[in-house]
Design an enzyme around this catalytic site. Structure first.
Site, PDB file in Angstrom:
ATOM      1  N   ASP A 292     -22.296 -18.095  32.351  1.00 56.34           N
ATOM      2  CA  ASP A 292     -21.372 -19.279  33.072  1.00 56.34           C
ATOM      3  C   ASP A 292     -21.779 -20.454  32.842  1.00 56.34           C
ATOM      4  OD1 ASP A 292     -20.086 -17.077  35.135  1.00 56.34           O
ATOM      5  OD2 ASP A 292     -22.191 -16.809  35.237  1.00 56.34           O
TER       6      ASP A 292
ATOM      7  N   GLU B  95     -19.284 -13.231  27.316  1.00 57.30           N
ATOM      8  CA  GLU B  95     -18.381 -14.153  26.912  1.00 57.30           C
ATOM      9  C   GLU B  95     -18.837 -15.112  25.793  1.00 57.30           C
ATOM     10  OE1 GLU B  95     -15.811 -15.433  30.034  1.00 57.30           O
ATOM     11  OE2 GLU B  95     -15.243 -17.435  28.767  1.00 57.30           O
TER      12      GLU B  95
HETATM   13  O1  TRH Z   1     -25.430 -13.936  29.681  1.00 61.93           O
HETATM   14  P1  TRH Z   1     -24.150 -13.255  29.538  1.00 61.93           P
HETATM   15  O2  TRH Z   1     -24.346 -11.829  30.014  1.00 61.93           O
HETATM   16  O3  TRH Z   1     -23.309 -13.968  30.480  1.00 61.93           O
HETATM   17  C1  TRH Z   1     -22.169 -13.848  31.242  1.00 61.93           C
HETATM   18  C2  TRH Z   1     -22.390 -13.805  32.639  1.00 61.93           C
HETATM   19  O4  TRH Z   1     -23.302 -12.769  33.030  1.00 61.93           O
HETATM   20  C3  TRH Z   1     -21.311 -13.843  33.428  1.00 61.93           C
HETATM   21  O5  TRH Z   1     -21.619 -13.917  34.880  1.00 61.93           O
HETATM   22  C4  TRH Z   1     -20.202 -13.222  32.899  1.00 61.93           C
HETATM   23  O6  TRH Z   1     -19.181 -13.609  33.718  1.00 61.93           O
HETATM   24  C5  TRH Z   1     -20.001 -13.330  31.479  1.00 61.93           C
HETATM   25  O7  TRH Z   1     -21.297 -13.089  30.986  1.00 61.93           O
HETATM   26  C6  TRH Z   1     -18.827 -12.828  30.986  1.00 61.93           C
HETATM   27  O8  TRH Z   1     -23.507 -13.462  27.986  1.00 61.93           O
HETATM   28  P2  TRH Z   1     -23.067 -14.416  27.353  1.00 61.93           P
HETATM   29  O9  TRH Z   1     -21.627 -15.066  27.606  1.00 61.93           O
HETATM   30  O10 TRH Z   1     -22.903 -14.293  25.846  1.00 61.93           O
HETATM   31  O11 TRH Z   1     -23.860 -15.790  27.488  1.00 61.93           O
HETATM   32  C7  TRH Z   1     -25.247 -15.983  26.822  1.00 61.93           C
HETATM   33  C8  TRH Z   1     -25.502 -17.505  26.507  1.00 61.93           C
HETATM   34  O12 TRH Z   1     -26.917 -17.287  26.026  1.00 61.93           O
HETATM   35  C9  TRH Z   1     -24.643 -17.870  25.314  1.00 61.93           C
HETATM   36  O13 TRH Z   1     -24.447 -19.514  25.589  1.00 61.93           O
HETATM   37  C10 TRH Z   1     -25.687 -17.661  24.031  1.00 61.93           C
HETATM   38  C11 TRH Z   1     -27.079 -17.959  24.787  1.00 61.93           C
HETATM   39  N1  TRH Z   1     -28.420 -17.650  24.095  1.00 61.93           N
HETATM   40  C12 TRH Z   1     -29.269 -18.532  23.716  1.00 61.93           C
HETATM   41  O14 TRH Z   1     -29.026 -19.646  23.845  1.00 61.93           O
HETATM   42  N2  TRH Z   1     -30.288 -17.929  22.979  1.00 61.93           N
HETATM   43  C13 TRH Z   1     -30.523 -16.754  22.846  1.00 61.93           C
HETATM   44  O15 TRH Z   1     -31.648 -16.394  22.303  1.00 61.93           O
HETATM   45  C14 TRH Z   1     -29.546 -15.811  23.390  1.00 61.93           C
HETATM   46  C15 TRH Z   1     -29.873 -14.311  23.223  1.00 61.93           C
HETATM   47  C16 TRH Z   1     -28.446 -16.267  24.112  1.00 61.93           C
END
Ligand code: TRH
Length: 390
Positions: A28, A281
């Protein structure tokens, strides 16, 4: 830079409020933070990002002070969403992320403005067919003289598109063509140089009972695998697997455990790998911009609705693949989602990898041709505000 899209001098729309509630994890705030920076830095809007959970946000931006009520970061005013938020003056464009409901008093203040703000509900990403029909639909407020509009990200020209910063694709491409930059990157993030002949994989997922079987397939497979393990909810299973392997060791698999990377470094990681396991996402979208094959651990929903969303994306993504590559990819994605025997499907996916790599580039180019979400959003808001001003 001045705003190139909202450039009507008679109606200088410059202020934007984005509201974000952190439900869980980083998606989010990850999405909102990208959008906020892009609107401020690339389009010159004055952006306030209201976030209810600054501690989670700090994972993405370590320089953020989780105790500050208000602070400037990368051109964005980051504000703690608390009881005072209701008393603030509404902006010209109001974006609520994922139907998070701005404070009631703030909404009343929007209604009391002479010129009503463009009020957007930025929705979750889905490849389902109905998204095109629902994108940009109005939703009149039941009591107040306000209309909110749905804005759906998506994979086709008739949706809101995907967040893509200016120059991202070029940066990724340059990095991929620069072996020295990649070596320096691996050294910087993990003090390691992956074996040249290994298939490089990054792993970011939720808890997943498919993990041990896939790791076994990698350890005992025909190709050397280098797996960069990110920080996340998959880690406990990784450690349990290592312990269970005991004296058998990791075979043809080598593992590198990474710290939580900045978003910019995570983009580079995706570009540096031959295959990326992503989730939620935002990482799912970034893997597509990296133009690398991917496996998606989709966020679980009520009644397993995520399977419908997964199928909708796979239908689009695999449409131009050969039957062999398509079924290899689908089998592994479905097994990964269901926590099943993903290892069984690994040999077929490995065989299809060259075709999947070419396809990832084709897919990325196709998405680029559709325009990016921030630009589409601003054009949409400008049209709304101009119509209201007539
Ligand atoms: O963390 P997520 O599972 O996020 C979400 C939320 O759970 C939300 O509530 C839900 O609705 C949605 O998923 C579908 O996965 P996401 O979306 O990939 O977000 C991870 C973020 O973290 C993304 O911006 C990339 C970042 N990231 C880093 O910056 N550094 C890292 O080392 C990693 C592994 C990720």
């Amino acid at each position: 830079m001045r705003n190139p899209i909202l450039r009507n001098p008679a109606m200088p729309v410059t202020r934007c409020d984005i509201f974000c509630k952190v439900i869980d994890n980083y998606g989010d705030i990850g999405v909102c933070w990208r959008l906020a920076r892009q609107l401020a830095v690339e389009h010159g809007l004055v952006v306030r990002l209201w976030v209810d959970d600054l501690a989670s946000f700090q994972h993405l931006t370590p320089t953020l002070d989780p105790h500050a009520g208000s602070q400037m970061l990368d051109g964005v005013r980051v504000c703690h969403w608390n009881e005072d938020t209701a008393r603030t003056t509404p902006a010209d464009i109001v974006i609520e992320a994922f139907a998070c409901d701005p404070p009631e008093a703030y909404v009343h203040a929007m209604a009391n403005r002479g010129s009503k703000p463009a009020w957007i509900n930025l929705e979750y990403l889905s490849a389902e067919g109905w998204v095109e029909g629902s994108h940009a639909l109005p939703s009149p407020h039941p009591r107040l003289p306000l209309v909110k509009h749905f804005f759906f990200p998506g994979f086709t020209a008739h949706t809101g598109g995907l967040i893509r910063e200016a120059g991202l694709v070029e940066r990724v491409q340059d990095f991929r063509q620069n072996a020295a930059a990649q070596t320096a990157f691996w050294q910087r993030i993990a003090r390691i140089t992956p074996p040249a002949q290994a298939v490089k994989v990054s792993l970011f997922s939720y808890e997943n009972s498919a993990i041990p079987g896939l790791l076994d397939a990698w350890a005992e497979g025909t190709r050397e695998i280098f797996c960069a393990v990110t920080t996340g909810r998959h880690l406990a299973q990784l450690h349990a697997w290592l312990e269970a392997r005991g004296p058998r060791g990791t075979g043809r698999l080598s593992l590198a455990f990474l710290p939580f990377l900045s978003q910019a470094d995570y983009d580079l990681l995706l570009a540096a790998c031959d295959l990326n396991f992503v989730r939620g996402e935002d990482s799912f979208v970034r893997a597509q911009w990296a133009a690398r094959p991917l496996v998606w651990h989709i966020y679980r929903q009520e009644d397993d609705y995520q399977r419908v969303k997964l199928g909708a994306f796979l239908n689009r993504y695999t449409a131009t693949l050969t039957p062999a590559a398509s079924s290899a990819l689908q089998a592994l994605w479905h097994a990964w989602e269901a926590g099943g025997n993903a290892g069984k499907h690994w040999p077929a996916l490995l065989a299809a990898l060259p075709e999947l790599q070419a396809h990832a580039l084709f897919w990325q180019e196709n998405l680029v041709s559709q325009g990016d979400l921030a630009a589409k959003l601003l054009i949409f808001c400008q049209n709304l505000l101009e119509c209201r001003a007539l």
